[in-house]
Design an enzyme around this catalytic site. Structure first.
Site, PDB file in Angstrom:
ATOM      1  N   CYS A   9       0.837  -1.206   0.000  1.00 15.26           N
ATOM      2  CA  CYS A   9       0.000   0.000   0.000  1.00 15.26           C
ATOM      3  C   CYS A   9       0.871   1.254   0.000  1.00 15.26           C
ATOM      4  O   CYS A   9       0.536   2.252  -0.643  1.00 15.26           O
ATOM      5  CB  CYS A   9      -0.954   0.006   1.190  1.00 15.26           C
ATOM      6  N   ASP A  32      10.755  -6.972  -8.435  1.00 13.72           N
ATOM      7  CA  ASP A  32      10.979  -7.515  -7.098  1.00 13.72           C
ATOM      8  C   ASP A  32      12.381  -7.127  -6.639  1.00 13.72           C
ATOM      9  O   ASP A  32      13.331  -7.203  -7.415  1.00 13.72           O
ATOM     10  CB  ASP A  32      10.828  -9.039  -7.121  1.00 13.72           C
ATOM     11  N   ASN A  89       1.328 -16.758  -3.943  1.00 11.51           N
ATOM     12  CA  ASN A  89       1.547 -17.461  -2.687  1.00 11.51           C
ATOM     13  C   ASN A  89       0.432 -17.050  -1.724  1.00 11.51           C
ATOM     14  O   ASN A  89       0.208 -15.858  -1.529  1.00 11.51           O
ATOM     15  CB  ASN A  89       2.908 -17.091  -2.087  1.00 11.51           C
ATOM     16  N   GLY A  95       3.855 -19.655   1.433  1.00  6.85           N
ATOM     17  CA  GLY A  95       5.003 -18.791   1.183  1.00  6.85           C
ATOM     18  C   GLY A  95       4.693 -17.310   1.109  1.00  6.85           C
ATOM     19  O   GLY A  95       5.549 -16.520   0.730  1.00  6.85           O
ATOM     20  N   HIS A 102      -0.726 -10.507  -4.334  1.00  7.55           N
ATOM     21  CA  HIS A 102       0.147 -10.137  -5.434  1.00  7.55           C
ATOM     22  C   HIS A 102       0.547 -11.400  -6.181  1.00  7.55           C
ATOM     23  O   HIS A 102       0.438 -12.508  -5.667  1.00  7.55           O
ATOM     24  CB  HIS A 102       1.388  -9.372  -4.945  1.00  7.55           C
TER      25      HIS A 102
END
Length: 116
Positions: A9, A32, A89, A95, A102
């Protein structure tokens, strides 16, 4: 976790920096920071939804759009020819480490099966 403490967020509201590769009214896609493949993009709905378990029928458009966006990003990054993986995940044993739904778009190398 509350929205005010949610890492994603904060990225969505641009309180935290991230390398954005795509953004529209509903979705943001970022690189990432700990990639596990040559291409590792996170696709995140701007609506705070804790996990896949919390998706409702009202969220179906957002979740569907993420699939289309993932496909387009994969094409733009030339991943489509050799293949790629999209992963979600869900929960601790699945995980999930950030409790804002996401999806991971992974590509640029061969992936084994079964994963993990």
């Amino acid at each position: 976790m509350s929205e005010s403490n949610c890492l994603f967020c904060k990225i969505i509201s641009h309180e935290l920096d991230a390398k954005i590769v795509y953004e529209d009214e509903q979705v943001i896609a970022i690189e990432d920071i700990n990639p596990v493949a040559p291409v590792h993009i996170l696709l995140i709905p701007k609506k705070h939804i804790e996990s896949l378990d919390k998706v409702t029928e009202q969220d179906s458009v957002i979740v569907g759009n993420i699939q289309i966006i993932a496909s387009q990003i994969a094409k733009d990054l030339k991943l489509s020819e050799n293949g790629y993986r999209v992963v979600n995940n869900c929960g601790k044993l699945g995980g999930q480490t950030v409790y804002h739904i996401h999806y991971h778009l992974l590509g640029g190398r061969e992936f084994g099966w079964p994963p993990g």
